[in-house]
Scaffold this motif. Structure first.
Motif, PDB file in Angstrom:
ATOM      1  N   ASP A   1      13.068  -3.815   4.377  1.00 60.31           N
ATOM      2  CA  ASP A   1      11.732  -4.171   4.877  1.00 60.31           C
ATOM      3  C   ASP A   1      10.786  -2.974   4.776  1.00 60.31           C
ATOM      4  O   ASP A   1       9.593  -3.139   4.443  1.00 60.31           O
ATOM      5  CB  ASP A   1      11.834  -4.645   6.335  1.00 60.31           C
ATOM      6  N   GLN A   2      11.303  -1.789   5.070  1.00 60.93           N
ATOM      7  CA  GLN A   2      10.451  -0.597   4.942  1.00 60.93           C
ATOM      8  C   GLN A   2      10.023  -0.390   3.487  1.00 60.93           C
ATOM      9  O   GLN A   2       8.862  -0.023   3.206  1.00 60.93           O
ATOM     10  CB  GLN A   2      11.202   0.643   5.444  1.00 60.93           C
ATOM     11  N   GLN A   3      10.927  -0.647   2.564  1.00 61.28           N
ATOM     12  CA  GLN A   3      10.595  -0.490   1.150  1.00 61.28           C
ATOM     13  C   GLN A   3       9.524  -1.498   0.731  1.00 61.28           C
ATOM     14  O   GLN A   3       8.572  -1.157   0.015  1.00 61.28           O
ATOM     15  CB  GLN A   3      11.860  -0.667   0.309  1.00 61.28           C
ATOM     16  N   LYS A   4       9.656  -2.726   1.206  1.00 59.09           N
ATOM     17  CA  LYS A   4       8.646  -3.749   0.869  1.00 59.09           C
ATOM     18  C   LYS A   4       7.298  -3.403   1.484  1.00 59.09           C
ATOM     19  O   LYS A   4       6.242  -3.595   0.844  1.00 59.09           O
ATOM     20  CB  LYS A   4       9.121  -5.117   1.364  1.00 59.09           C
ATOM     21  N   SER A   5       7.310  -2.903   2.704  1.00 58.50           N
ATOM     22  CA  SER A   5       6.042  -2.524   3.346  1.00 58.50           C
ATOM     23  C   SER A   5       5.355  -1.400   2.572  1.00 58.50           C
ATOM     24  O   SER A   5       4.130  -1.402   2.375  1.00 58.50           O
ATOM     25  CB  SER A   5       6.296  -2.095   4.793  1.00 58.50           C
ATOM     26  N   ALA A   6       6.120  -0.434   2.105  1.00 58.69           N
ATOM     27  CA  ALA A   6       5.542   0.663   1.330  1.00 58.69           C
ATOM     28  C   ALA A   6       4.968   0.165   0.014  1.00 58.69           C
ATOM     29  O   ALA A   6       3.879   0.595  -0.423  1.00 58.69           O
ATOM     30  CB  ALA A   6       6.622   1.724   1.085  1.00 58.69           C
ATOM     31  N   GLU A   7       5.669  -0.765  -0.616  1.00 58.55           N
ATOM     32  CA  GLU A   7       5.163  -1.308  -1.877  1.00 58.55           C
ATOM     33  C   GLU A   7       3.860  -2.094  -1.655  1.00 58.55           C
ATOM     34  O   GLU A   7       2.908  -2.003  -2.450  1.00 58.55           O
ATOM     35  CB  GLU A   7       6.226  -2.204  -2.519  1.00 58.55           C
ATOM     36  N   ASN A   8       3.800  -2.855  -0.569  1.00 58.87           N
ATOM     37  CA  ASN A   8       2.581  -3.617  -0.287  1.00 58.87           C
ATOM     38  C   ASN A   8       1.413  -2.690   0.030  1.00 58.87           C
ATOM     39  O   ASN A   8       0.260  -2.948  -0.379  1.00 58.87           O
ATOM     40  CB  ASN A   8       2.834  -4.569   0.887  1.00 58.87           C
ATOM     41  N   ALA A   9       1.688  -1.616   0.760  1.00 58.88           N
ATOM     42  CA  ALA A   9       0.599  -0.671   1.077  1.00 58.88           C
ATOM     43  C   ALA A   9       0.074   0.000  -0.184  1.00 58.88           C
ATOM     44  O   ALA A   9      -1.151   0.189  -0.366  1.00 58.88           O
ATOM     45  CB  ALA A   9       1.112   0.366   2.066  1.00 58.88           C
ATOM     46  N   ALA A  10       0.995   0.363  -1.092  1.00 54.36           N
ATOM     47  CA  ALA A  10       0.566   0.977  -2.357  1.00 54.36           C
ATOM     48  C   ALA A  10      -0.253   0.000  -3.187  1.00 54.36           C
ATOM     49  O   ALA A  10      -1.263   0.361  -3.806  1.00 54.36           O
ATOM     50  CB  ALA A  10       1.788   1.455  -3.124  1.00 54.36           C
ATOM     51  N   ARG A  11       0.142  -1.267  -3.195  1.00 53.92           N
ATOM     52  CA  ARG A  11      -0.601  -2.277  -3.962  1.00 53.92           C
ATOM     53  C   ARG A  11      -2.010  -2.455  -3.403  1.00 53.92           C
ATOM     54  O   ARG A  11      -3.006  -2.517  -4.146  1.00 53.92           O
ATOM     55  CB  ARG A  11       0.163  -3.606  -3.911  1.00 53.92           C
ATOM     56  N   ASP A  12      -2.114  -2.518  -2.074  1.00 49.86           N
ATOM     57  CA  ASP A  12      -3.426  -2.707  -1.453  1.00 49.86           C
ATOM     58  C   ASP A  12      -4.343  -1.508  -1.735  1.00 49.86           C
ATOM     59  O   ASP A  12      -5.549  -1.651  -1.960  1.00 49.86           O
ATOM     60  CB  ASP A  12      -3.256  -2.897   0.057  1.00 49.86           C
ATOM     61  N   ALA A  13      -3.728  -0.316  -1.736  1.00 51.70           N
ATOM     62  CA  ALA A  13      -4.537   0.876  -2.009  1.00 51.70           C
ATOM     63  C   ALA A  13      -5.070   0.858  -3.445  1.00 51.70           C
ATOM     64  O   ALA A  13      -6.214   1.239  -3.720  1.00 51.70           O
ATOM     65  CB  ALA A  13      -3.708   2.123  -1.758  1.00 51.70           C
TER      66      ALA A  13
END
Length: 553
Positions: free
Chosen positions: A507-519
């Motif tokens: 879940d932490q990995q998915k959250s990091a990927e989503n934050a990078a995508r939004d940025a």
């Protein structure tokens, strides 16, 4: 005209028990019969079983006496202590009583023989209280004969008693066993036989060494008849002492082909010392004296058994001499159970080889040399421990088959190379994520479960608390604990907790990927591209460094 002398009677017949008190080693049976007679609870059929020579037929005749005795005055009844002087007692003892019929089932085993019994039981006894049938070696009856006697055996007339004797009770049908009161006559202990033989030689006015009587008692193997037959032969074989014969232990050994007990002890000591030349010389000496190789192995097996019993505190055989007891006690103090059990197995295997060999003496020598070689080897368990610890190991035996003298033989041989140091264990990782990577390298499936299915509650090596976010396999905690203990050489405490936990690493990995995508989507260039191209889609982002590395590869 002078009266002709009485013919000689062998000891086995001359000293056959005439009273229940004369029976050796059968106290339980005598007590049961005494109670049954006193309370008038007599069975209609008795089955007496046991090895040869323990008194089955003699007991059957004593029971016949006890049931038919009328006492010196002719007014007595059944008694456990028959008088022996009334006419029924004397006639039964002499085998001439008309109402006590002895049948040898080995030669009368057909249906016709049993049919005669079935027809005769209908008639009352001629002169005795009971008509008694003594059937010896009853297991020799044919199947048809057993079937024919079943009804008569179960419901005989009140004046009839059956006494069956056999050495092979397992061959008797269960239907017959269930109709009889069974008595198992025990083997007679060697010390009891030796005491009995002492009374016999005293009555015969013959002198005998106690060791000679002990040898005969052991050779009898619990049979009084066999022992008396051997004693009869020993008296005939013996020399003279004054006016009578003298039975010595040496004569008994020579007659039976037994090895001298002292020679067996000396040979046993040579085996333990690993003296191959001495062992070969001792074996040849005994063989030249007429001792069979198999008999020699029996003596060695008895010695090992005696030493083991002494070490286990099982008590000494009363038939052993004082010298044997002292020797057994000394060896028991020096030898361990592992050594004694190994000696027993080696000698037992050697005994079987000698019995089956075409060349017995050669087979005996080879088997004993194998024992000598084994005596120079260390205990397997101790050797394994020393090798595991990198310690020195015992030297191998000399090429000649025997050990070198104590002052020249090296007791230990240094290991050629020092034992390698065990590989260093890694320290527990500083973070839970690093631990997961380490576990994944060892057990990928376990590492994936640890990465995807649990959240971290507490990580304080060697303690680990986890909170699952989906069901885990039943053996997850056990497998993880075992792996961590093996990795870090210390026990770990892994537990499931309901406390607040971090998201799983997945879940932490998915959250990091989503934050990078939004940025990325929020940058002006990307927003302008999406506005210019309405059908554009975001496929991911590769950093410039990674792209350059991919092109160069």
């Amino acid at each position: 005209m002078s009266e002709s002398p009485q013919p000689y009677r062998v000891l086995a017949r001359k000293y056959r028990p005439q009273r229940f008190a004369d029976l050796i080693g059968q106290d339980a049976m005598v007590q049961t019969l005494a109670n049954a007679i006193r309370r008038e609870r007599l069975a209609h059929a008795f089955l007496l079983t046991g090895v040869r020579g323990v008194g089955k037929t003699s007991t059957a005749r004593l029971i016949a006496k006890a049931l038919n005795c009328i006492g010196p005055d002719g007014q007595g009844g059944p008694t456990i202590d028959p008088c022996g002087v009334c006419e029924p007692c004397r006639a039964i003892a002499e085998g001439r009583h008309i109402d006590v019929i002895e049948i040898d089932a080995a030669s009368h085993n057909g249906v016709d023989d049993v049919r005669e019994i079935s027809e005769a039981v209908r008639y009352a006894a001629v002169s005795a209280r009971y008509k008694i049938y003594i059937i010896d070696e009853v297991h020799m009856l044919s199947k048809a004969a057993f079937n024919a006697v079943l009804k008569t055996l179960e419901e005989p007339p009140a004046h009839v008693k059956f006494l069956l004797a056999t050495t092979e009770v397992q061959k008797i049908p269960v239907t017959v066993l269930s109709r009889c009161q069974r008595f198992d006559l025990k083997r007679i202990p060697a010390e009891a036989l030796a005491r009995h033989f002492a009374h016999v030689v005293e009555a015969e006015k013959v002198e005998a060494e106690p060791e000679a009587l002990a040898l005969i008692a052991r050779a009898a193997e619990g049979s009084a008849r066999d022992g008396l037959s051997i004693l009869d032969q020993a008296i005939a074989h013996s020399g003279t002492s004054g006016e009578g014969a003298l039975v010595t232990a040496a004569q008994v050994r020579d007659m039976l082909g037994l090895s001298d007990r002292g020679a067996v002890r000396r040979l046993f000591g040579l085996l333990l010392a690993g003296d191959a030349p001495g062992v070969l010389a001792a074996v040849r000496d005994q063989y030249d004296l007429g001792v069979e190789p198999a008999t020699l192995f029996v003596g060695l097996l008895e010695a090992v058994h005696g030493v083991t019993r002494a070490k286990a505190g099982g008590g000494q055989d009363p038939a052993l001499s004082m010298e044997e007891r002292e020797a057994h006690a000394e060896w028991a103090a020096r030898l361990g159970f592992a050594t004694l059990h190994r000696l027993w197995q080696l000698l037992l295997k050697g005994h079987a080889e000698v019995q089956a060999a075409a060349l017995p003496i050669e087979a005996a020598e080879m088997a004993l040399l194998r024992v000598v070689h084994a005596s120079t080897l260390p205990d397997p368990g101790e050797l394994a421990r020393r090798l595991a610890n990198g310690e020195a190991v015992p030297a191998a035996a000399q090429a000649s088959g025997g050990p070198a003298p104590a002052e020249t033989q090296p007791a230990l041989m240094a290991a050629p190379h020092p034992a390698p140091e065990p590989p260093a264990r890694p320290a527990p990782p500083a973070s839970f994520g690093a631990l997961v990577e380490l576990v994944n390298g060892q057990r990928p499936l376990l590492g994936q479960q640890l990465h995807d299915f649990v959240g971290l509650v507490r990580y304080a090596p060697p303690e680990l608390a986890l909170r699952p976010n989906r069901p885990l396999p039943a053996d997850f905690i056990r497998d993880l604990t075992t792996l961590l203990r093996n990795l870090f050489a210390e026990p770990w405490k892994v537990e499931i907790s309901d406390g607040p936990a971090e998201p799983s690493l997945l879940d932490q990995q998915k959250s990091a990927e989503n934050a990078a995508r939004d940025a990325i989507l929020a940058t002006p260039v990307v927003r302008a591209a999406f506005e210019a191209f309405a059908d554009a889609e975001y496929e991911g982002y590769t950093p410039p460094e990674t792209a350059a590395e991919a092109r160069s590869a």
